[in-house]
Design a protein around this motif. Structure first.
Motif, PDB file in Angstrom:
ATOM      1  N   LEU A   1      54.247  12.939  -4.150  1.00  0.00           N
ATOM      2  CA  LEU A   1      54.821  13.940  -5.045  1.00  0.00           C
ATOM      3  C   LEU A   1      53.748  14.406  -6.035  1.00  0.00           C
ATOM      4  CD1 LEU A   1      58.336  12.404  -5.858  1.00  0.00           C
ATOM      5  CD2 LEU A   1      57.802  14.277  -4.289  1.00  0.00           C
ATOM      6  N   PRO A   2      53.716  15.716  -6.331  1.00  0.00           N
ATOM      7  CA  PRO A   2      52.652  16.244  -7.216  1.00  0.00           C
ATOM      8  C   PRO A   2      52.872  15.913  -8.681  1.00  0.00           C
ATOM      9  CG  PRO A   2      54.169  17.998  -6.602  1.00  0.00           C
ATOM     10  CD  PRO A   2      54.594  16.768  -5.815  1.00  0.00           C
ATOM     11  N   ILE A   3      52.946  14.628  -8.972  1.00  0.00           N
ATOM     12  CA  ILE A   3      53.149  14.154 -10.340  1.00  0.00           C
ATOM     13  C   ILE A   3      51.871  13.452 -10.795  1.00  0.00           C
ATOM     14  CG2 ILE A   3      54.477  12.603 -11.826  1.00  0.00           C
ATOM     15  CD1 ILE A   3      56.819  12.906  -9.906  1.00  0.00           C
ATOM     16  N   PRO A   4      51.301  13.852 -11.934  1.00  0.00           N
ATOM     17  CA  PRO A   4      50.113  13.144 -12.435  1.00  0.00           C
ATOM     18  C   PRO A   4      50.389  11.643 -12.520  1.00  0.00           C
ATOM     19  CG  PRO A   4      50.538  15.109 -13.730  1.00  0.00           C
ATOM     20  CD  PRO A   4      51.722  14.948 -12.825  1.00  0.00           C
ATOM     21  N   ALA A   5      49.382  10.848 -12.207  1.00  0.00           N
ATOM     22  CA  ALA A   5      49.442   9.381 -12.166  1.00  0.00           C
ATOM     23  C   ALA A   5      49.861   8.884 -10.799  1.00  0.00           C
ATOM     24  CB  ALA A   5      50.368   8.793 -13.227  1.00  0.00           C
ATOM     25  N   LEU A   6      50.353   9.762  -9.914  1.00  0.00           N
ATOM     26  CA  LEU A   6      50.613   9.397  -8.523  1.00  0.00           C
ATOM     27  C   LEU A   6      49.517   9.990  -7.643  1.00  0.00           C
ATOM     28  CD1 LEU A   6      54.475   9.963  -8.146  1.00  0.00           C
ATOM     29  CD2 LEU A   6      53.267   7.791  -8.451  1.00  0.00           C
TER      30      LEU A   6
ATOM     31  N   LEU B   1      41.674  17.553 -19.943  1.00  0.00           N
ATOM     32  CA  LEU B   1      42.892  18.013 -19.274  1.00  0.00           C
ATOM     33  C   LEU B   1      43.401  16.957 -18.308  1.00  0.00           C
ATOM     34  CD1 LEU B   1      44.967  20.215 -18.770  1.00  0.00           C
ATOM     35  CD2 LEU B   1      43.402  21.233 -17.088  1.00  0.00           C
ATOM     36  N   MET B   2      42.494  16.277 -17.617  1.00  0.00           N
ATOM     37  CA  MET B   2      42.883  15.215 -16.685  1.00  0.00           C
ATOM     38  C   MET B   2      43.558  14.070 -17.428  1.00  0.00           C
ATOM     39  SD  MET B   2      42.106  15.944 -13.513  1.00  0.00           S
ATOM     40  CE  MET B   2      41.905  14.365 -12.695  1.00  0.00           C
ATOM     41  N   ARG B   3      42.986  13.689 -18.595  1.00  0.00           N
ATOM     42  CA  ARG B   3      43.573  12.600 -19.367  1.00  0.00           C
ATOM     43  C   ARG B   3      44.966  12.963 -19.864  1.00  0.00           C
ATOM     44  NH1 ARG B   3      38.092  11.386 -20.862  1.00  0.00           N
ATOM     45  NH2 ARG B   3      38.097  13.033 -22.439  1.00  0.00           N
ATOM     46  N   ARG B   4      45.122  14.185 -20.320  1.00  0.00           N
ATOM     47  CA  ARG B   4      46.427  14.619 -20.809  1.00  0.00           C
ATOM     48  C   ARG B   4      47.467  14.648 -19.691  1.00  0.00           C
ATOM     49  NH1 ARG B   4      45.111  19.698 -24.955  1.00  0.00           N
ATOM     50  NH2 ARG B   4      44.027  18.445 -26.552  1.00  0.00           N
ATOM     51  N   SER B   5      47.060  15.142 -18.537  1.00  0.00           N
ATOM     52  CA  SER B   5      47.997  15.191 -17.411  1.00  0.00           C
ATOM     53  C   SER B   5      48.387  13.788 -16.961  1.00  0.00           C
ATOM     54  CB  SER B   5      47.384  15.977 -16.245  1.00  0.00           C
ATOM     55  OG  SER B   5      46.266  15.301 -15.697  1.00  0.00           O
ATOM     56  N   GLN B   6      47.414  12.867 -16.998  1.00  0.00           N
ATOM     57  CA  GLN B   6      47.715  11.482 -16.644  1.00  0.00           C
ATOM     58  C   GLN B   6      48.713  10.873 -17.625  1.00  0.00           C
ATOM     59  OE1 GLN B   6      46.508   9.430 -14.028  1.00  0.00           O
ATOM     60  NE2 GLN B   6      45.743  11.331 -13.141  1.00  0.00           N
ATOM     61  N   PHE B   7      48.539  11.182 -18.900  1.00  0.00           N
ATOM     62  CA  PHE B   7      49.461  10.671 -19.921  1.00  0.00           C
ATOM     63  C   PHE B   7      50.876  11.184 -19.665  1.00  0.00           C
ATOM     64  CE2 PHE B   7      51.695  11.213 -23.963  1.00  0.00           C
ATOM     65  CZ  PHE B   7      51.658   9.908 -24.455  1.00  0.00           C
ATOM     66  N   VAL B   8      50.993  12.490 -19.380  1.00  0.00           N
ATOM     67  CA  VAL B   8      52.300  13.072 -19.093  1.00  0.00           C
ATOM     68  C   VAL B   8      52.902  12.435 -17.841  1.00  0.00           C
ATOM     69  CG1 VAL B   8      53.514  15.186 -18.418  1.00  0.00           C
ATOM     70  CG2 VAL B   8      51.778  15.255 -20.220  1.00  0.00           C
TER      71      VAL B   8
ATOM     72  N   PHE C   1      52.322   9.410 -16.561  1.00  0.00           N
ATOM     73  CA  PHE C   1      52.777   8.044 -16.846  1.00  0.00           C
ATOM     74  C   PHE C   1      54.080   8.056 -17.642  1.00  0.00           C
ATOM     75  CE2 PHE C   1      48.348   6.466 -16.044  1.00  0.00           C
ATOM     76  CZ  PHE C   1      48.707   5.515 -15.087  1.00  0.00           C
ATOM     77  N   ALA C   2      54.198   8.992 -18.587  1.00  0.00           N
ATOM     78  CA  ALA C   2      55.429   9.093 -19.381  1.00  0.00           C
ATOM     79  C   ALA C   2      56.621   9.425 -18.481  1.00  0.00           C
ATOM     80  CB  ALA C   2      55.263  10.150 -20.463  1.00  0.00           C
ATOM     81  N   LEU C   3      56.431  10.372 -17.553  1.00  0.00           N
ATOM     82  CA  LEU C   3      57.501  10.735 -16.627  1.00  0.00           C
ATOM     83  C   LEU C   3      57.898   9.542 -15.751  1.00  0.00           C
ATOM     84  CD1 LEU C   3      56.334  14.289 -15.470  1.00  0.00           C
ATOM     85  CD2 LEU C   3      58.329  13.747 -16.894  1.00  0.00           C
ATOM     86  N   LEU C   4      56.895   8.805 -15.278  1.00  0.00           N
ATOM     87  CA  LEU C   4      57.179   7.641 -14.430  1.00  0.00           C
ATOM     88  C   LEU C   4      57.930   6.561 -15.196  1.00  0.00           C
ATOM     89  CD1 LEU C   4      53.885   7.264 -12.355  1.00  0.00           C
ATOM     90  CD2 LEU C   4      56.095   8.128 -11.582  1.00  0.00           C
ATOM     91  N   LEU C   5      57.545   6.356 -16.468  1.00  0.00           N
ATOM     92  CA  LEU C   5      58.242   5.359 -17.291  1.00  0.00           C
ATOM     93  C   LEU C   5      59.699   5.755 -17.522  1.00  0.00           C
ATOM     94  CD1 LEU C   5      55.521   4.452 -19.953  1.00  0.00           C
ATOM     95  CD2 LEU C   5      56.436   2.963 -18.158  1.00  0.00           C
ATOM     96  N   ILE C   6      59.935   7.035 -17.760  1.00  0.00           N
ATOM     97  CA  ILE C   6      61.312   7.515 -17.943  1.00  0.00           C
ATOM     98  C   ILE C   6      62.117   7.316 -16.659  1.00  0.00           C
ATOM     99  CG2 ILE C   6      62.729   9.572 -18.316  1.00  0.00           C
ATOM    100  CD1 ILE C   6      60.472  10.598 -20.159  1.00  0.00           C
ATOM    101  N   LEU C   7      61.505   7.667 -15.523  1.00  0.00           N
ATOM    102  CA  LEU C   7      62.171   7.509 -14.235  1.00  0.00           C
ATOM    103  C   LEU C   7      62.451   6.040 -13.949  1.00  0.00           C
ATOM    104  CD1 LEU C   7      63.147   9.059 -11.713  1.00  0.00           C
ATOM    105  CD2 LEU C   7      60.880   8.671 -10.723  1.00  0.00           C
ATOM    106  N   MET C   8      61.475   5.168 -14.276  1.00  0.00           N
ATOM    107  CA  MET C   8      61.652   3.738 -14.066  1.00  0.00           C
ATOM    108  C   MET C   8      62.762   3.184 -14.947  1.00  0.00           C
ATOM    109  SD  MET C   8      60.603   1.146 -12.316  1.00  0.00           S
ATOM    110  CE  MET C   8      59.008   1.691 -11.688  1.00  0.00           C
ATOM    111  N   PHE C   9      62.822   3.652 -16.188  1.00  0.00           N
ATOM    112  CA  PHE C   9      63.882   3.210 -17.094  1.00  0.00           C
ATOM    113  C   PHE C   9      65.251   3.623 -16.558  1.00  0.00           C
ATOM    114  CE2 PHE C   9      66.779   4.154 -20.613  1.00  0.00           C
ATOM    115  CZ  PHE C   9      66.807   2.929 -21.265  1.00  0.00           C
TER     116      PHE C   9
END
Length: 346
Positions: free
Chosen positions: A290-295, A317-324, A326-334
């Motif tokens: 899936l086109p989600i940063p951190a994956l 820009l890469m660091r910011r996208s990675q942060f976003v 990871f945040a999305l993944l944490l929300i999904l995991m929660f």
């Protein structure tokens, strides 16, 4: 639910193999494209043992769940590997390394399906309601039912097929069912009380259907396995798209839910565990793309943009996208973990 040693072993082995195979895909393609791989590890955490072969350290870690490999130059600032660094390789080679993990998960599923078909053939449920297996400590076992019993009536209503039996059980949570069955040609009677399964979201008795066996040749197993992988992949992608569009209920399973499913499969037998591993392996491959940063899919997407632009995105820009990401993944995991607890204790 309580977990036996067998169930815990099944969970560790399944999770371990899925992640290890994924990382092996990255490792092999990195080596083939000339990248320097500093370490390939089995497990996580503190190193228990290891040896160095060539330039790569092969290690065993304390937590036996999956593994990782350390490719030199994954960070643009890392200049130690020179022209053998990840970032120094052509975009198309980096793309191959990134998608190889998911590809290996799909390949694992294909190999497992082909192996099951070739060794076990096609298992088709028999028409009658015959029990092919009874799980210990579940309602059917506690009612005295055994493998080979044939259900012929429930509460005086004739049962002619497995589908009729399953339909009766499905809606009978907590109800006392008077079950008439055949054992060795003799009629007998027992009381069965199905219990609600929070994972399956229906009442269950803890039985599996008896099946007939149709042999499959090696060549046919390869063709049928490919068809099954395509079908499962299409079904999963359609479900994900449906959840995104809101047309399908977002019924997610987190680590606890997946572990519970594996543990329940272990109670039935090795083939049930392999079937779950097949589904999880394909699922892991799809989710990772899936086109989600951190994956891996997000990483591949940035490489695709780099190929179009002719130059990489800025490190900031890469660091910011990675942060976003990871945040999305944490929300999904929660959210998924909350659903796990709801199924277990709700």
């Amino acid at each position: 639910m309580s977990f036996s040693i067998t169930m815990i072993l099944a969970i560790v082995i399944v999770f371990g193999i899925l992640v290890l195979v994924h990382e092996l895909g990255h490792f092999i393609t990195a080596k083939l494209t000339g990248m320097r791989v500093d370490e390939f590890a089995i497990g996580f955490g503190p190193k228990l043992a290891g040896f160095k072969y060539g330039e790569t350290l092969y290690s065993i870690r304390a937590i036996p769940l999956g593994g990782f490999n350390k490719i030199a130059g994954m960070e643009p600032d890392d200049k130690s590997a020179g022209d053998r660094a990840y970032w120094a390789k052509p975009v198309w080679q980096r793309m191959i390394v990134i998608v190889a993990g998911a590809a290996m998960n799909i390949l694992l599923a294909y190999v497992l399906i082909a192996a099951i078909l070739f060794t076990s053939g096609i298992q088709t449920p028999v028409k009658e309601a015959a029990l092919g297996g009874v799980i210990d400590q579940k309602p059917a076992a506690m009612a005295g039912l055994k493998k080979g019993d044939i259900i012929i009536a429930i509460n005086g209503e004739k049962i002619a097929t497995w589908q009729q039996f399953a339909a009766k059980i499905k809606v009978s949570d907590g109800k006392v069912l008077q079950v008439q069955y055949l054992r060795d040609g003799k009629k007998a009677m027992t009381n069965l009380i199905p219990e609600y399964d929070k994972t399956a979201k229906q009442a269950m008795a803890g039985v599996v259907a008896a099946t007939t066996h149709t042999p499959v040749s090696f060549a046919s197993s390869l063709v049928l396995a490919a068809k099954q992988v395509v079908y499962i992949t299409y079904t999963m992608i359609a479900a994900i798209f449906g959840m995104i569009m809101g047309t399908v209920h977002a019924d997610l399973a987190g680590p606890i839910g997946v572990a519970t499913i594996i543990g329940q499969a272990a109670e039935i037998g090795i083939q049930s565990v392999l079937n779950i591993m097949i589904l999880l392996s394909i699922n892991l491959g799809i989710i990772n793309l899936l086109p989600i940063p951190a994956l891996d899919g997000g990483h591949f997407f940035t490489l695709f943009i780099e190929a179009l632009r002719g130059r990489p995105l800025s490190p900031e820009l890469m660091r910011r996208s990675q942060f976003v990401g990871f945040a999305l993944l944490l929300i999904l995991m929660f959210f998924a973990t909350a659903q796990d607890f709801s199924r277990l204790f709700g």
